[in-house]
Write a protein that holds these residues in place. Structure first.
Motif, PDB file in Angstrom:
ATOM      1  N   LYS A   1      37.627  23.365  20.961  1.00 38.55           N
ATOM      2  CA  LYS A   1      38.284  22.239  21.628  1.00 38.55           C
ATOM      3  C   LYS A   1      39.681  22.642  22.100  1.00 38.55           C
ATOM      4  CE  LYS A   1      39.834  17.487  21.129  1.00 38.55           C
ATOM      5  NZ  LYS A   1      39.650  16.193  20.456  1.00 38.55           N
ATOM      6  N   TRP A   2      40.429  23.342  21.241  1.00 41.17           N
ATOM      7  CA  TRP A   2      41.773  23.794  21.611  1.00 41.17           C
ATOM      8  C   TRP A   2      41.706  24.690  22.845  1.00 41.17           C
ATOM      9  CZ3 TRP A   2      44.260  28.374  22.394  1.00 41.17           C
ATOM     10  CH2 TRP A   2      45.650  28.342  22.424  1.00 41.17           C
ATOM     11  N   PHE A   3      40.755  25.608  22.871  1.00 42.39           N
ATOM     12  CA  PHE A   3      40.612  26.522  23.997  1.00 42.39           C
ATOM     13  C   PHE A   3      40.298  25.771  25.282  1.00 42.39           C
ATOM     14  CE2 PHE A   3      38.122  29.315  26.728  1.00 42.39           C
ATOM     15  CZ  PHE A   3      38.934  30.440  26.785  1.00 42.39           C
ATOM     16  N   ASP A   4      39.429  24.776  25.185  1.00 47.48           N
ATOM     17  CA  ASP A   4      39.047  24.005  26.375  1.00 47.48           C
ATOM     18  C   ASP A   4      40.241  23.263  26.958  1.00 47.48           C
ATOM     19  OD1 ASP A   4      36.723  23.087  28.044  1.00 47.48           O
ATOM     20  OD2 ASP A   4      37.453  21.134  27.378  1.00 47.48           O
ATOM     21  N   ILE A   5      41.174  22.853  26.093  1.00 49.42           N
ATOM     22  CA  ILE A   5      42.352  22.117  26.565  1.00 49.42           C
ATOM     23  C   ILE A   5      43.397  23.042  27.170  1.00 49.42           C
ATOM     24  CG2 ILE A   5      44.334  20.716  25.818  1.00 49.42           C
ATOM     25  CD1 ILE A   5      42.513  19.542  23.625  1.00 49.42           C
ATOM     26  N   TYR A   6      43.699  24.130  26.485  1.00 51.25           N
ATOM     27  CA  TYR A   6      44.906  24.895  26.804  1.00 51.25           C
ATOM     28  C   TYR A   6      44.690  26.216  27.538  1.00 51.25           C
ATOM     29  CZ  TYR A   6      47.204  21.685  23.545  1.00 51.25           C
ATOM     30  OH  TYR A   6      47.700  20.567  22.913  1.00 51.25           O
ATOM     31  N   CYS A   7      43.460  26.677  27.694  1.00 50.04           N
ATOM     32  CA  CYS A   7      43.247  28.035  28.223  1.00 50.04           C
ATOM     33  C   CYS A   7      42.328  28.065  29.443  1.00 50.04           C
ATOM     34  CB  CYS A   7      42.693  28.933  27.119  1.00 50.04           C
ATOM     35  SG  CYS A   7      43.798  29.134  25.704  1.00 50.04           S
ATOM     36  N   PRO A   8      42.728  27.450  30.553  1.00 53.73           N
ATOM     37  CA  PRO A   8      41.839  27.425  31.720  1.00 53.73           C
ATOM     38  C   PRO A   8      41.684  28.771  32.414  1.00 53.73           C
ATOM     39  CG  PRO A   8      43.980  26.501  32.293  1.00 53.73           C
ATOM     40  CD  PRO A   8      43.996  26.725  30.796  1.00 53.73           C
ATOM     41  N   ASP A   9      42.641  29.674  32.239  1.00 55.83           N
ATOM     42  CA  ASP A   9      42.615  30.930  32.991  1.00 55.83           C
ATOM     43  C   ASP A   9      42.262  32.153  32.156  1.00 55.83           C
ATOM     44  OD1 ASP A   9      43.356  29.667  35.409  1.00 55.83           O
ATOM     45  OD2 ASP A   9      45.456  29.650  34.778  1.00 55.83           O
TER      46      ASP A   9
ATOM     47  N   MET B   1      32.778  36.991  23.738  1.00 53.52           N
ATOM     48  CA  MET B   1      32.137  36.000  24.597  1.00 53.52           C
ATOM     49  C   MET B   1      33.028  35.703  25.803  1.00 53.52           C
ATOM     50  SD  MET B   1      32.492  32.384  22.517  1.00 53.52           S
ATOM     51  CE  MET B   1      34.015  31.909  21.682  1.00 53.52           C
ATOM     52  N   SER B   2      32.402  35.206  26.856  1.00 55.49           N
ATOM     53  CA  SER B   2      33.157  34.839  28.049  1.00 55.49           C
ATOM     54  C   SER B   2      33.740  33.445  27.886  1.00 55.49           C
ATOM     55  CB  SER B   2      32.251  34.873  29.285  1.00 55.49           C
ATOM     56  OG  SER B   2      31.287  33.829  29.226  1.00 55.49           O
ATOM     57  N   SER B   3      34.786  33.166  28.637  1.00 54.01           N
ATOM     58  CA  SER B   3      35.398  31.835  28.578  1.00 54.01           C
ATOM     59  C   SER B   3      34.451  30.774  29.121  1.00 54.01           C
ATOM     60  CB  SER B   3      36.708  31.821  29.366  1.00 54.01           C
ATOM     61  OG  SER B   3      36.475  32.127  30.736  1.00 54.01           O
ATOM     62  N   GLN B   4      33.643  31.148  30.116  1.00 57.46           N
ATOM     63  CA  GLN B   4      32.698  30.184  30.684  1.00 57.46           C
ATOM     64  C   GLN B   4      31.718  29.705  29.618  1.00 57.46           C
ATOM     65  OE1 GLN B   4      32.071  33.473  33.379  1.00 57.46           O
ATOM     66  NE2 GLN B   4      31.784  32.014  35.049  1.00 57.46           N
TER      67      GLN B   4
ATOM     68  N   LYS C   1      50.457  29.733  24.744  1.00 60.59           N
ATOM     69  CA  LYS C   1      49.880  31.066  24.557  1.00 60.59           C
ATOM     70  C   LYS C   1      49.068  31.511  25.768  1.00 60.59           C
ATOM     71  CE  LYS C   1      50.087  33.367  21.410  1.00 60.59           C
ATOM     72  NZ  LYS C   1      50.842  34.615  21.056  1.00 60.59           N
ATOM     73  N   CYS C   2      48.317  30.593  26.358  1.00 64.88           N
ATOM     74  CA  CYS C   2      47.470  30.948  27.499  1.00 64.88           C
ATOM     75  C   CYS C   2      48.115  30.605  28.841  1.00 64.88           C
ATOM     76  CB  CYS C   2      46.129  30.219  27.399  1.00 64.88           C
ATOM     77  SG  CYS C   2      45.186  30.614  25.914  1.00 64.88           S
ATOM     78  N   ALA C   3      49.301  30.026  28.817  1.00 68.34           N
ATOM     79  CA  ALA C   3      49.909  29.533  30.059  1.00 68.34           C
ATOM     80  C   ALA C   3      50.769  30.577  30.750  1.00 68.34           C
ATOM     81  CB  ALA C   3      50.752  28.296  29.771  1.00 68.34           C
ATOM     82  N   ASP C   4      51.007  31.696  30.095  1.00 69.48           N
ATOM     83  CA  ASP C   4      51.859  32.750  30.644  1.00 69.48           C
ATOM     84  C   ASP C   4      51.050  33.643  31.582  1.00 69.48           C
ATOM     85  OD1 ASP C   4      53.872  34.530  31.164  1.00 69.48           O
ATOM     86  OD2 ASP C   4      53.633  35.640  29.300  1.00 69.48           O
ATOM     87  N   GLY C   5      50.677  33.088  32.709  1.00 73.42           N
ATOM     88  CA  GLY C   5      49.865  33.843  33.649  1.00 73.42           C
ATOM     89  C   GLY C   5      48.432  33.974  33.166  1.00 73.42           C
ATOM     90  N   GLU C   6      47.636  34.724  33.887  1.00 68.96           N
ATOM     91  CA  GLU C   6      46.228  34.888  33.548  1.00 68.96           C
ATOM     92  C   GLU C   6      46.055  35.849  32.381  1.00 68.96           C
ATOM     93  OE1 GLU C   6      42.924  37.038  35.991  1.00 68.96           O
ATOM     94  OE2 GLU C   6      43.045  34.972  36.722  1.00 68.96           O
ATOM     95  N   VAL C   7      45.392  35.393  31.316  1.00 64.92           N
ATOM     96  CA  VAL C   7      45.114  36.229  30.145  1.00 64.92           C
ATOM     97  C   VAL C   7      43.703  36.785  30.287  1.00 64.92           C
ATOM     98  CG1 VAL C   7      44.861  36.291  27.644  1.00 64.92           C
ATOM     99  CG2 VAL C   7      46.680  34.906  28.688  1.00 64.92           C
ATOM    100  N   HIS C   8      43.596  38.084  30.252  1.00 68.86           N
ATOM    101  CA  HIS C   8      42.282  38.720  30.412  1.00 68.86           C
ATOM    102  C   HIS C   8      41.453  38.607  29.140  1.00 68.86           C
ATOM    103  CE1 HIS C   8      39.341  41.464  32.104  1.00 68.86           C
ATOM    104  NE2 HIS C   8      39.398  42.220  31.017  1.00 68.86           N
ATOM    105  N   LEU C   9      42.092  38.877  27.993  1.00 63.52           N
ATOM    106  CA  LEU C   9      41.364  38.887  26.718  1.00 63.52           C
ATOM    107  C   LEU C   9      42.198  38.217  25.643  1.00 63.52           C
ATOM    108  CD1 LEU C   9      38.940  39.895  25.013  1.00 63.52           C
ATOM    109  CD2 LEU C   9      40.190  42.046  24.690  1.00 63.52           C
ATOM    110  N   LEU C  10      41.627  37.203  25.016  1.00 63.12           N
ATOM    111  CA  LEU C  10      42.288  36.500  23.921  1.00 63.12           C
ATOM    112  C   LEU C  10      41.646  36.946  22.612  1.00 63.12           C
ATOM    113  CD1 LEU C  10      44.401  34.301  23.204  1.00 63.12           C
ATOM    114  CD2 LEU C  10      42.535  32.632  23.278  1.00 63.12           C
TER     115      LEU C  10
END
Length: 409
Positions: free
Chosen positions: A230-238, A313-316, A137-146
Motif C-alpha cells: 500500500k505504501w509503495f502504491d501511494i508514494y512510488c509512481p516512478d 519484481m516489477s513495479s507494475q 524516498k521515491c520522489a527524488d527523480g526516477e528510482v530504477h531499483l528499490l
C-alpha cells in the motif's frame, strides 16, 4: 548496537556496558531535537494484545517524516495521485482493531491450535498507523531499483552491514538505487520505550526506515507485505523495480541489475516476479516447526511461491499484487501469501538458479557455502551473519580474486 561498541567482555562487564550504551544513546537522542523531525506524539500503552497499542487514535501529522514543505515533490505527487482515486498519503491514522468475536463460535476455531487464536481473531486488521515514514524516498527523480529489506528493531548490526554492502544507495550508469528497511514495533515484554528511541535515532542518521505500529512477530510478517504494498502504491509512481529480501542475505547487486536489464530487453518486465521458487509444497504439520500450519487453517497444497529471503519484481506487478491482496484473507506465512496473490492474478513466479534462499547447499557445514566464487556468480544467498556478509562482500569485490569461467554446484 554491537558494531558501535566493541570491548573484551568478562563477568559482569557485558551487562554494565550494555546499560551504559542504552543510557548514552538515550541522552544523545534527547539532545538532537532537529526542526525537520516531528515528535511521534503518541504515548504507548503496551500490553500483550495483538494491536501493539490498544486501539488508540493517531493525531493528524503524528507520523515522523522528513518532508514537510508544501512545495516539495511529494506534495506535487500527492495532488496528482488524488485525481486517480489513490490516497495521497498514508491514511491509516486510527487503529481500531478489536477481535472478531463471531469466529469464537465456529467449531473449527475450537479445534484450532491455541497459538493461532490471536492471528485468526485479528486477521481482518490489515493497515496500521505509521510511526516513521519517508514519502520522499521515491520522489527524488526516477528510482530504477528499490531495495526493500525486512528487519526488526534489535538487528542494528545487520542493517549496518546491509548499508555498507548491497544496500548502499548509489547510482549505476544513471540508474538510481534506493534502500528502505521495514520494521514493526517491539514485542511485548521488551524495553519498548528505549528501543523505540534508538530506532528513531538510527533513522535520524540514515533516513531509510519505514515503521508501522504492529508488533514485530513472525505471524505479522504478512502485515509488512501488505502495508508496504500500500505504501509503495501511494508514494512510488516512478520506481521501476523492487528487490525485497531479508537483512541476513548476500545480494550481488551487479548481477541483479544485469538480470533486470535482460528482462527489459526481452520486454518481460510487466509480470516479473523471480526468485527461488518452491512448487508443489504442502503445509507443514509438524507442531515443532516454525512453519507449522494446522489443518483447520489451511488444508490444501500451496500455490507456487518464492523463498522470502530475496526476490525481484516489477513495479507494475507490485501494484497489481496490492489490488488483489486486499481481497485475500491474511495468511501467517508471508512467502505463501504472496504466492496466493500471484495465483489470483493467474501468474506463477519464475525460478532462477541465481537465487539461493536456502544457502548454496542445504548442508550448512559444507565448504561451498563459504566459497566466494559462488557468490560472485549468484544473485542472492541466504543466510549470513552481519560479520559474514561484510567479509564475503570484501572478498567477492577483491579484484585479485580469480574464479573459473564456469562453476557447477
Amino acid at each position: 548496537m554491537d558494531h558501535l561498541f566493541r570491548r573484551k567482555r568478562v563477568g559482569l562487564l557485558k551487562p554494565l556496558l550494555s546499560l551504559s550504551l542504552v543510557f548514552a544513546s538515550f541522552l544523545m537522542i534527547h539532545k538532537l531535537k532537529l526542526s525537520e523531525k516531528d515528535a511521534v506524539g503518541v504515548k504507548h500503552m503496551r500490553d500483550e494484545g495483538w494491536c501493539g497499542s490498544e486501539c488508540f487514535s493517531f493525531k493528524k501529522g503524528a507520523v515522523k517524516t522528513s518532508v514537510e514543505s508544501s512545495d516539495s515533490p511529494v506534495s506535487l505527487l500527492d495532488s496528482q495521485r488524488v485525481s486517480n482515486g489513490t490516497p495521497a498519503s498514508w491514511d491509516a491514522q486510527v487503529l481500531n482493531c478489536s477481535e472478531d468475536a463471531s469466529v469464537r463460535t465456529q467449531d473449527w476455531f475450537r479445534r484450532l491450535d491455541p497459538r493461532f487464536h490471536q492471528f485468526v481473531l485479528h486477521r481482518h486488521c490489515r493497515y496500521f498507523p505509521m510511526l516513521i515514514n519517508h514519502p520522499e524516498k521515491c520522489a527524488d527523480g526516477e528510482v530504477h531499483l528499490l531495495m526493500v529489506v525486512k528487519s526488526v528493531i534489535e538487528q542494528h548490526d545487520r542493517r549496518e552491514a546491509v548499508r555498507k554492502t548491497w544496500g548502499k544507495e548509489h547510482t549505476v550508469d544513471g540508474k538510481k538505487i534506493r534502500t528502505l528497511f521495514l520494521l514493526g514495533s517491539p514485542t511485548a515484554g521488551k524495553d519498548t520505550k528505549n528501543l523505540q528511541k534508538l530506532i528513531e535515532y538510527e533513522d535520524l542518521i540514515y533516513g531509510d526506515i519505514l515503521q508501522w505500529d504492529f508488533m514485530d512477530t513472525f505471524f505479522n510478517l504478512t502485515l509488512k507485505e501488505v502495508n508496504f504494498l500500500k505504501w509503495f502504491d501511494i508514494y512510488c509512481p516512478d520506481v521501476q523495480f523492487i528487490f525485497k529480501g531479508d537483512d541476513d542475505v548476500f545480494v550481488n547487486t551487479h548481477n541483479l541489475l544485469e538480470l533486470v536489464g535482460f528482462k527489459v530487453e526481452e520486454s518481460k518486465e510487466a509480470d516479473l516476479f523471480v526468485g527461488d521458487t518452491i512448487s508443489k509444497a504442502i503445509p507443514i504439520r509438524n507442531r515443532q516447526s516454525k512453519y507449522y500450519i494446522p489443518r483447520e487453517l489451511y488444508d490444501k497444497p500451496y500455490p507456487p511461491y518464492v523463498g522470502g529471503g530475496g526476490f525481484l519484481m516489477s513495479s507494475q506487478l507490485a501494484r497489481r499484487l496490492f489490488v488483489v491482496s486486499e481481497d485475500l484473507e491474511l495468511y501467517p506465512i508471508d512467502d505463501v501469501f504472496l504466492g496466493m496473490c500471484l495465483q489470483k492474478l493467474h501468474l506463477s513466479p519464475e525460478l532462477h538458479p541465481g537465487f539461493r534462499t536456502f544457502g548454496i547447499t542445504r548442508r550448512r557445514v559444507s565448504s561451498m557455502n563459504s566459497e566466494p566464487c559462488f557468490y560472485r556468480n549468484l544473485i542472492v544467498v541466504h543466510k549470513l551473519s552481519a560479520q559474514e556478509l561484510l567479509k564475503m562482500w570484501s572478498v567477492v569485490h577483491n579484484e585479485e580474486l580469480v574464479c573459473a569461467l564456469r562453476t557447477s554446484i
